[in-house]
Write a protein that holds these residues in place. Structure first.
Motif, PDB file in Angstrom:
ATOM      1  N   ALA A 202     -21.034   3.428  54.164  1.00  0.00           N
ATOM      2  CA  ALA A 202     -20.678   2.768  52.904  1.00  0.00           C
ATOM      3  C   ALA A 202     -19.671   2.676  52.283  1.00  0.00           C
ATOM      4  CB  ALA A 202     -21.392   3.881  51.721  1.00  0.00           C
ATOM      5  N   TRP A 203     -18.161   3.583  52.584  1.00  0.00           N
ATOM      6  CA  TRP A 203     -16.747   3.051  51.855  1.00  0.00           C
ATOM      7  C   TRP A 203     -16.440   1.967  53.057  1.00  0.00           C
ATOM      8  CZ3 TRP A 203     -13.609   5.650  48.692  1.00  0.00           C
ATOM      9  CH2 TRP A 203     -11.995   5.357  49.214  1.00  0.00           C
ATOM     10  N   ASN A 204     -17.227   2.113  54.476  1.00  0.00           N
ATOM     11  CA  ASN A 204     -16.283   1.026  55.182  1.00  0.00           C
ATOM     12  C   ASN A 204     -17.319  -0.080  54.746  1.00  0.00           C
ATOM     13  OD1 ASN A 204     -14.637   2.615  56.664  1.00  0.00           O
ATOM     14  ND2 ASN A 204     -16.394   2.791  58.304  1.00  0.00           N
ATOM     15  N   ALA A 205     -18.313  -0.370  54.437  1.00  0.00           N
ATOM     16  CA  ALA A 205     -19.138  -1.399  53.786  1.00  0.00           C
ATOM     17  C   ALA A 205     -18.216  -2.546  52.946  1.00  0.00           C
ATOM     18  CB  ALA A 205     -20.306  -1.072  54.200  1.00  0.00           C
ATOM     19  N   PHE A 206     -18.075  -1.593  52.165  1.00  0.00           N
ATOM     20  CA  PHE A 206     -17.639  -2.294  50.658  1.00  0.00           C
ATOM     21  C   PHE A 206     -16.085  -2.328  50.334  1.00  0.00           C
ATOM     22  CE2 PHE A 206     -14.882  -1.950  47.261  1.00  0.00           C
ATOM     23  CZ  PHE A 206     -15.788  -2.303  45.274  1.00  0.00           C
ATOM     24  N   GLU A 208     -14.591  -3.443  53.676  1.00  0.00           N
ATOM     25  CA  GLU A 208     -14.159  -4.488  54.654  1.00  0.00           C
ATOM     26  C   GLU A 208     -15.439  -5.414  54.289  1.00  0.00           C
ATOM     27  OE1 GLU A 208     -15.547  -3.001  58.209  1.00  0.00           O
ATOM     28  OE2 GLU A 208     -13.159  -0.963  57.762  1.00  0.00           O
ATOM     29  N   PHE A 209     -16.455  -6.022  53.219  1.00  0.00           N
ATOM     30  CA  PHE A 209     -16.827  -6.948  52.716  1.00  0.00           C
ATOM     31  C   PHE A 209     -18.210  -6.865  53.418  1.00  0.00           C
ATOM     32  CE2 PHE A 209     -12.451  -8.245  51.047  1.00  0.00           C
ATOM     33  CZ  PHE A 209     -12.759  -7.886  50.064  1.00  0.00           C
ATOM     34  N   GLU A 210     -18.247  -6.632  53.867  1.00  0.00           N
ATOM     35  CA  GLU A 210     -20.076  -6.166  55.138  1.00  0.00           C
ATOM     36  C   GLU A 210     -21.039  -7.860  54.552  1.00  0.00           C
ATOM     37  OE1 GLU A 210     -23.094  -3.278  56.341  1.00  0.00           O
ATOM     38  OE2 GLU A 210     -20.710  -2.636  57.453  1.00  0.00           O
ATOM     39  N   ALA A 211     -20.586  -6.874  53.002  1.00  0.00           N
ATOM     40  CA  ALA A 211     -22.490  -7.651  52.006  1.00  0.00           C
ATOM     41  C   ALA A 211     -22.656  -9.165  52.554  1.00  0.00           C
ATOM     42  CB  ALA A 211     -21.967  -7.023  50.607  1.00  0.00           C
ATOM     43  N   HIS A 212     -21.023  -9.604  52.788  1.00  0.00           N
ATOM     44  CA  HIS A 212     -20.732 -11.771  52.559  1.00  0.00           C
ATOM     45  C   HIS A 212     -20.101 -11.395  53.581  1.00  0.00           C
ATOM     46  CE1 HIS A 212     -18.981 -10.681  48.145  1.00  0.00           C
ATOM     47  NE2 HIS A 212     -18.688  -9.499  48.484  1.00  0.00           N
ATOM     48  N   ARG A 213     -21.035 -11.409  55.538  1.00  0.00           N
ATOM     49  CA  ARG A 213     -20.055 -11.958  56.442  1.00  0.00           C
ATOM     50  C   ARG A 213     -21.596 -12.300  57.499  1.00  0.00           C
ATOM     51  NH1 ARG A 213     -15.752 -10.457  57.968  1.00  0.00           N
ATOM     52  NH2 ARG A 213     -13.900  -8.600  56.728  1.00  0.00           N
ATOM     53  N   GLY A 214     -22.670 -12.024  56.687  1.00  0.00           N
ATOM     54  CA  GLY A 214     -24.134 -12.135  56.949  1.00  0.00           C
ATOM     55  C   GLY A 214     -24.269 -11.597  58.410  1.00  0.00           C
ATOM     56  N   LYS A 216     -22.140 -10.607  60.768  1.00  0.00           N
ATOM     57  CA  LYS A 216     -20.983 -10.761  61.594  1.00  0.00           C
ATOM     58  C   LYS A 216     -19.752  -9.589  60.942  1.00  0.00           C
ATOM     59  CE  LYS A 216     -18.415 -14.629  61.810  1.00  0.00           C
ATOM     60  NZ  LYS A 216     -17.571 -15.368  61.591  1.00  0.00           N
ATOM     61  N   PRO A 217     -19.810  -8.433  62.356  1.00  0.00           N
ATOM     62  CA  PRO A 217     -18.392  -7.699  61.933  1.00  0.00           C
ATOM     63  C   PRO A 217     -16.872  -8.133  61.904  1.00  0.00           C
ATOM     64  CG  PRO A 217     -18.465  -8.892  63.963  1.00  0.00           C
ATOM     65  CD  PRO A 217     -19.817  -8.978  63.558  1.00  0.00           C
ATOM     66  N   GLY A 218     -16.686  -7.053  60.589  1.00  0.00           N
ATOM     67  CA  GLY A 218     -15.735  -7.768  60.436  1.00  0.00           C
ATOM     68  C   GLY A 218     -14.614  -7.570  61.636  1.00  0.00           C
ATOM     69  N   ARG A 219     -13.682  -8.113  61.284  1.00  0.00           N
ATOM     70  CA  ARG A 219     -12.221  -8.243  62.368  1.00  0.00           C
ATOM     71  C   ARG A 219     -11.280  -7.163  61.939  1.00  0.00           C
ATOM     72  NH1 ARG A 219      -9.507 -14.479  62.674  1.00  0.00           N
ATOM     73  NH2 ARG A 219      -8.662 -13.244  64.819  1.00  0.00           N
ATOM     74  N   ILE A 220     -11.226  -6.256  62.126  1.00  0.00           N
ATOM     75  CA  ILE A 220     -10.459  -4.907  62.069  1.00  0.00           C
ATOM     76  C   ILE A 220      -9.900  -4.560  63.161  1.00  0.00           C
ATOM     77  CG2 ILE A 220     -10.740  -2.280  60.880  1.00  0.00           C
ATOM     78  CD1 ILE A 220     -12.074  -4.372  58.957  1.00  0.00           C
ATOM     79  N   ILE A 221      -7.974  -4.701  62.402  1.00  0.00           N
ATOM     80  CA  ILE A 221      -7.641  -4.158  64.056  1.00  0.00           C
ATOM     81  C   ILE A 221      -6.631  -3.296  63.815  1.00  0.00           C
ATOM     82  CG2 ILE A 221      -6.931  -6.226  63.744  1.00  0.00           C
ATOM     83  CD1 ILE A 221      -4.397  -6.403  62.798  1.00  0.00           C
ATOM     84  N   SER A 222      -6.483  -2.133  62.621  1.00  0.00           N
ATOM     85  CA  SER A 222      -6.217  -0.885  62.858  1.00  0.00           C
ATOM     86  C   SER A 222      -6.937  -0.417  61.370  1.00  0.00           C
ATOM     87  CB  SER A 222      -4.791  -1.294  63.263  1.00  0.00           C
ATOM     88  OG  SER A 222      -4.239  -0.116  62.522  1.00  0.00           O
ATOM     89  N   HIS A 223      -6.446   1.008  61.487  1.00  0.00           N
ATOM     90  CA  HIS A 223      -6.825   1.837  59.984  1.00  0.00           C
ATOM     91  C   HIS A 223      -5.611   3.297  59.800  1.00  0.00           C
ATOM     92  CE1 HIS A 223     -10.642   0.970  63.225  1.00  0.00           C
ATOM     93  NE2 HIS A 223     -11.372   0.943  62.120  1.00  0.00           N
ATOM     94  N   SER A 224      -5.991   2.529  58.256  1.00  0.00           N
ATOM     95  CA  SER A 224      -4.848   3.682  57.794  1.00  0.00           C
ATOM     96  C   SER A 224      -5.689   4.563  57.230  1.00  0.00           C
ATOM     97  CB  SER A 224      -4.330   3.312  56.737  1.00  0.00           C
ATOM     98  OG  SER A 224      -4.003   1.151  57.546  1.00  0.00           O
ATOM     99  N   LYS A 225      -4.276   5.340  56.127  1.00  0.00           N
ATOM    100  CA  LYS A 225      -4.515   7.218  56.159  1.00  0.00           C
ATOM    101  C   LYS A 225      -4.836   7.053  54.855  1.00  0.00           C
ATOM    102  CE  LYS A 225      -5.107  10.667  59.682  1.00  0.00           C
ATOM    103  NZ  LYS A 225      -4.750  11.925  59.511  1.00  0.00           N
TER     104      LYS A 225
END
Length: 318
Positions: A202-206, A208-214, A216-225
């Motif tokens: 749920a956190w990642n979907a919000f 990373e704008f998952e609801a707006h991507r139709g 399509k996966p997001g272009r996530i290049i790295s993850h931060s804390k």
């Protein structure tokens, strides 16, 4: 023979779901890691607990017996742990408060002060959590109550809404969007993005704008804390970050904050275990509600921020 409580909980989750995929999602771990833990448990016991095929997961007769006894054992352990924590709290008059970066922003100090006025002898132990645990300690019951941002994935947790905060994008000052006064989500969804180190869907979907991507996966290049880590990566690299408007209070060379005009806002809430019987938690909730309702000026300042406001207020009272 030594059995790990974690492995027992993993087994119960798989047995209840009869699916490694759903159990892994529920436990917020990788499916491969879950499968490996179940195999280790079976090896320790010397019995097969689950029959796996490409289409289904079923319990063996031994697995069914083990599930009944294990469920009873874990429930007893949880009850014992909760009684010990309750006794410790009553003996030490301590409230453990979890929070993410910024906590409840400018509502934090008034809420803390209101609670301390009611309970001057109570110690508030504050524990900060990073993006790898957006529940701020609630999922593993290491805190009594927490300031969190929704949406997030939790079980057995209640929430009290405090305020919503608009989103902004962090971009390098030489980014093609940097000369804009604001952007829309559509301007960002094809950009390279830095995500958060969490398995919470749920956190990642919000963020990373998952609801707006139709789809399509997001272009996530790295993850931060942390927010600071996000700033550092944006300043040093090519990706952008979606975060909250409070980021305007952070001055970081080479990074600009852009309001995202049409993004859903981030909800800041107070959260606590649904089955809590702590009078201190109930009192803290009431103090938060009274501050929220009694300080509409602070709430409005957070929900309708001035993008030119750069002076950081006191957020966390140490």
């Amino acid at each position: 023979m030594e059995l790990q409580t974690r492995q027992l909980r993993y087994f119960v989750a798989v047995a209840e779901e009869l699916s490694f995929t759903r159990a892994a999602q529920k436990l917020h771990i990788a499916q491969q890691a879950l499968s490996a833990q179940i195999k280790q448990l079976e090896q320790s016991l010397g019995v097969t607990l689950l029959v796996r095929t490409t289409r289904s997961v079923t319990l063996t007769a031994a697995g069914a017996v083990f599930l009944d006894d294990t469920s009873t054992l874990l429930a007893a352990l949880d009850d014992a742990a909760e009684r010990a924590r309750a006794t410790h709290r009553s003996e030490n008059e301590r409230l453990v408060l979890g929070f993410l970066e910024g906590a409840a922003l400018t509502l934090t100090e008034p809420i803390m002060s209101a609670f301390r006025d009611r309970h001057p002898g109570v110690t508030i132990e504050m524990r900060q959590f990073n993006y790898d645990d957006p529940s701020a300690g609630l999922n593993d019951r290491s805190v009594d109550v927490a300031f969190v941002r929704r949406p997030l994935t939790t079980d057995g947790v209640d929430f009290e809404h405090l305020f919503t905060e608009p989103l902004v994008a962090l971009v390098r000052t030489d980014h093609p969007l940097a000369d804009r006064a604001s952007v829309d989500v559509a301007d960002l969804i094809d950009e390279l993005m830095y995500g958060a180190v969490t398995t919470d869907p749920a956190w990642n979907a919000f963020w990373e704008f998952e609801a707006h991507r139709g789809g399509k996966p997001g272009r996530i290049i790295s993850h931060s804390k942390t927010l600071l880590e996000e700033y550092q990566k944006v300043a040093a690299g090519v990706g952008i970050v979606a975060t909250v408007a409070a980021a305007r209070w952070v001055s970081y060379p080479g990074v600009k904050t852009l309001p995202i005009a049409d993004a859903d806002p981030s909800e800041v809430a107070l959260a606590w275990p649904r089955d809590t019987d702590s009078a201190l938690v109930r009192s803290f909730i009431d103090a938060a509600i009274r501050v929220r309702d009694g300080r509409p000026d602070l709430v409005k300042r957070l929900e309708e921020p001035d993008p030119d406001e750069r002076t950081m207020p006191t957020l966390i009272p140490y």
